[in-house]
Design an enzyme around this catalytic site. Sequence first.
Site, PDB file in Angstrom:
ATOM      1  N   LYS A 115       0.826  -1.220   0.000  1.00 22.40           N
ATOM      2  CA  LYS A 115       0.000   0.000   0.000  1.00 22.40           C
ATOM      3  C   LYS A 115       0.854   1.261   0.000  1.00 22.40           C
ATOM      4  O   LYS A 115       0.432   2.288  -0.519  1.00 22.40           O
ATOM      5  CB  LYS A 115      -0.971   0.005   1.180  1.00 22.40           C
ATOM      6  CG  LYS A 115      -2.068  -1.041   1.018  1.00 22.40           C
ATOM      7  CD  LYS A 115      -3.416  -0.642   1.548  1.00 22.40           C
ATOM      8  CE  LYS A 115      -4.426  -1.666   1.087  1.00 22.40           C
ATOM      9  NZ  LYS A 115      -5.723  -1.583   1.693  1.00 22.40           N
ATOM     10  N   LYS A 197      -4.108  -9.988  -6.445  1.00 26.85           N
ATOM     11  CA  LYS A 197      -5.408 -10.323  -5.858  1.00 26.85           C
ATOM     12  C   LYS A 197      -6.477  -9.301  -6.248  1.00 26.85           C
ATOM     13  O   LYS A 197      -6.165  -8.130  -6.469  1.00 26.85           O
ATOM     14  CB  LYS A 197      -5.306 -10.470  -4.337  1.00 26.85           C
ATOM     15  CG  LYS A 197      -5.431  -9.197  -3.551  1.00 26.85           C
ATOM     16  CD  LYS A 197      -5.641  -9.472  -2.065  1.00 26.85           C
ATOM     17  CE  LYS A 197      -5.838  -8.169  -1.328  1.00 26.85           C
ATOM     18  NZ  LYS A 197      -7.142  -7.940  -0.779  1.00 26.85           N
ATOM     19  N   LYS A 200     -10.925  -4.431  -3.565  1.00 25.44           N
ATOM     20  CA  LYS A 200     -12.052  -3.540  -3.780  1.00 25.44           C
ATOM     21  C   LYS A 200     -11.637  -2.102  -4.051  1.00 25.44           C
ATOM     22  O   LYS A 200     -12.403  -1.322  -4.586  1.00 25.44           O
ATOM     23  CB  LYS A 200     -13.060  -3.653  -2.632  1.00 25.44           C
ATOM     24  CG  LYS A 200     -12.693  -2.973  -1.342  1.00 25.44           C
ATOM     25  CD  LYS A 200     -13.916  -2.930  -0.433  1.00 25.44           C
ATOM     26  CE  LYS A 200     -13.848  -3.981   0.656  1.00 25.44           C
ATOM     27  NZ  LYS A 200     -12.718  -3.767   1.575  1.00 25.44           N
TER      28      LYS A 200
HETATM   29  P1  ATP Z   1      -8.688  -2.884  -0.088  1.00 25.02           P
HETATM   30  O1  ATP Z   1      -8.633  -2.980  -1.583  1.00 25.02           O
HETATM   31  O2  ATP Z   1      -9.266  -1.591   0.397  1.00 25.02           O
HETATM   32  O3  ATP Z   1      -7.417  -3.251   0.568  1.00 25.02           O
HETATM   33  P2  ATP Z   1      -9.766  -5.517   0.047  1.00 25.02           P
HETATM   34  O4  ATP Z   1     -10.643  -5.815  -1.119  1.00 25.02           O
HETATM   35  O5  ATP Z   1      -8.408  -6.065   0.030  1.00 25.02           O
HETATM   36  O6  ATP Z   1      -9.747  -3.973   0.342  1.00 25.02           O
HETATM   37  P3  ATP Z   1     -10.456  -5.920   2.829  1.00 25.02           P
HETATM   38  O7  ATP Z   1     -11.529  -5.104   3.416  1.00 25.02           O
HETATM   39  O8  ATP Z   1      -9.069  -5.523   3.138  1.00 25.02           O
HETATM   40  O9  ATP Z   1     -10.608  -6.036   1.259  1.00 25.02           O
HETATM   41  O10 ATP Z   1     -10.667  -7.430   3.231  1.00 25.02           O
HETATM   42  C1  ATP Z   1     -11.872  -7.969   3.666  1.00 25.02           C
HETATM   43  C2  ATP Z   1     -11.789  -9.473   3.674  1.00 25.02           C
HETATM   44  O11 ATP Z   1     -11.794  -9.978   2.344  1.00 25.02           O
HETATM   45  C3  ATP Z   1     -10.521 -10.023   4.315  1.00 25.02           C
HETATM   46  O12 ATP Z   1     -10.841 -11.162   5.069  1.00 25.02           O
HETATM   47  C4  ATP Z   1      -9.660 -10.391   3.153  1.00 25.02           C
HETATM   48  O13 ATP Z   1      -8.752 -11.414   3.459  1.00 25.02           O
HETATM   49  C5  ATP Z   1     -10.693 -10.851   2.161  1.00 25.02           C
HETATM   50  N1  ATP Z   1     -10.239 -10.674   0.786  1.00 25.02           N
HETATM   51  C6  ATP Z   1      -9.874  -9.504   0.200  1.00 25.02           C
HETATM   52  N2  ATP Z   1      -9.522  -9.694  -1.079  1.00 25.02           N
HETATM   53  C7  ATP Z   1      -9.663 -11.026  -1.322  1.00 25.02           C
HETATM   54  C8  ATP Z   1      -9.457 -11.850  -2.461  1.00 25.02           C
HETATM   55  N3  ATP Z   1      -9.039 -11.343  -3.611  1.00 25.02           N
HETATM   56  N4  ATP Z   1      -9.706 -13.172  -2.361  1.00 25.02           N
HETATM   57  C9  ATP Z   1     -10.140 -13.705  -1.200  1.00 25.02           C
HETATM   58  N5  ATP Z   1     -10.355 -12.986  -0.079  1.00 25.02           N
HETATM   59  C10 ATP Z   1     -10.127 -11.658  -0.124  1.00 25.02           C
END
Ligand code: ATP
Length: 334
Positions: A115, A197, A200
């Site tokens: 990040k 990965k 969001k």
């Molecule tokens: P950001 O992009 O803001 O970092 P994010 O999409 O990575 O957000 P988080 O809110 O950080 O999402 O994570 C919420 C949950 O979703 C966590 O348990 C994380 O491990 C899971 N998660 C996030 N991205 C993935 C993915 N690509 N595949 C499986 N699990 C995920």
Amino acid sequence: MLDTKKTIFSGMQPSGMVTLGNYLGALNNWTKLQDEYNCLYCIVDMHAITVRQDPAKLRKQAKELLMQYIAVGLDPEKNIIYYQSHVPQHAELSWVLNCYTYMGELSRMTQFKEKSQRHAENINSGLFTYPVLMAADILLYQADLVPVGEDQRQHLEITRDIAERFNGIYGDVFTMPEPYIGKVGARIMALQDPTRKMSKSDENKNNTIALLDEPAVIMNKIKRAVTDSDNEIRFGEDKPGISNLLSIYCAVTGKTPAQAEAEFANTSYGAFKVAVGEAVVANLEPIQKKVKELEKNQDYMDSVIRSGAEKASRIAEKTLRKVHKKVGFPPRIK
Ligand code: ATP
Ligand code: LTN
């Protein structure tokens, strides 16, 4: 009656539209656990501001995330669902734990490195101490189990290290939490770059499928997902795009990898993508319908928000008082 159920804690940032990755990696597992455990599911808005957010958008996303928690099947009567910023004990415990966490261990966090590269103009200290606030979230409720996606494993490890260090000095204050990482869907990849990965906060919306995307949009994004040119539908490290679509298919249908491979053995990539798209759309349809219903029911949403924060705060305060006492803060005079 003695409550012998174990405790689960997890959270998600309101940092964008909830993705299929969030759903398959985390949310979907949460709903399976709600009967067997005492569960707390938090909307971690305080974590979200480690990256600059637009205030109106953040508020909207937090509300939408709450509705999606409920829409995927989390029952607010069975689970404690709340906003992190409504329970001040998270910030309070986080401060204390900061004083038991080393700069060196925080600098090793992959998410911080990733990040800070992505937001080079805003490498703030909140981004650096993000895992400490996450440790506070979990330890406040003496959680036994933390259901997350694979990317959060390292944060769970540092949480355990902090807890162990604190317990080592003061006795058994914190329960040692274990990660709970599902076998399928734990790491859904970006559609246009299946080596990264799905996230969001990704600016390229063709990389992500949002739970609330329209069916036609979902079909289109999957059709355009990056694959390869050998026309074989199987799992393989050399086939990140096809493997990702197969994982998505297995996660939404409940089929095993072997079943999915057999099903598509003689299928073209085009037809395979249509099948994956249709399975995703069918899976998300009831969730989207439920969100629309909840949007119309403000009073209900308000009551969930109020009671969730109250219930969480009551539990959190117990741990916080204990911690304050252990570290030597003077007692409060009644
Ligand atoms: P950001 O992009 O803001 O970092 P994010 O999409 O990575 O957000 P988080 O809110 O950080 O999402 O994570 C919420 C949950 O979703 C966590 O348990 C994380 O491990 C899971 N998660 C996030 N991205 C993935 C993915 N690509 N595949 C499986 N699990 C995920
Ligand atoms: N860092 C997590 C979100 C999060 C979390 C938590 C997950 C914050 N606090 C406590 C589990 C338990 C993420 O998914 N990026």
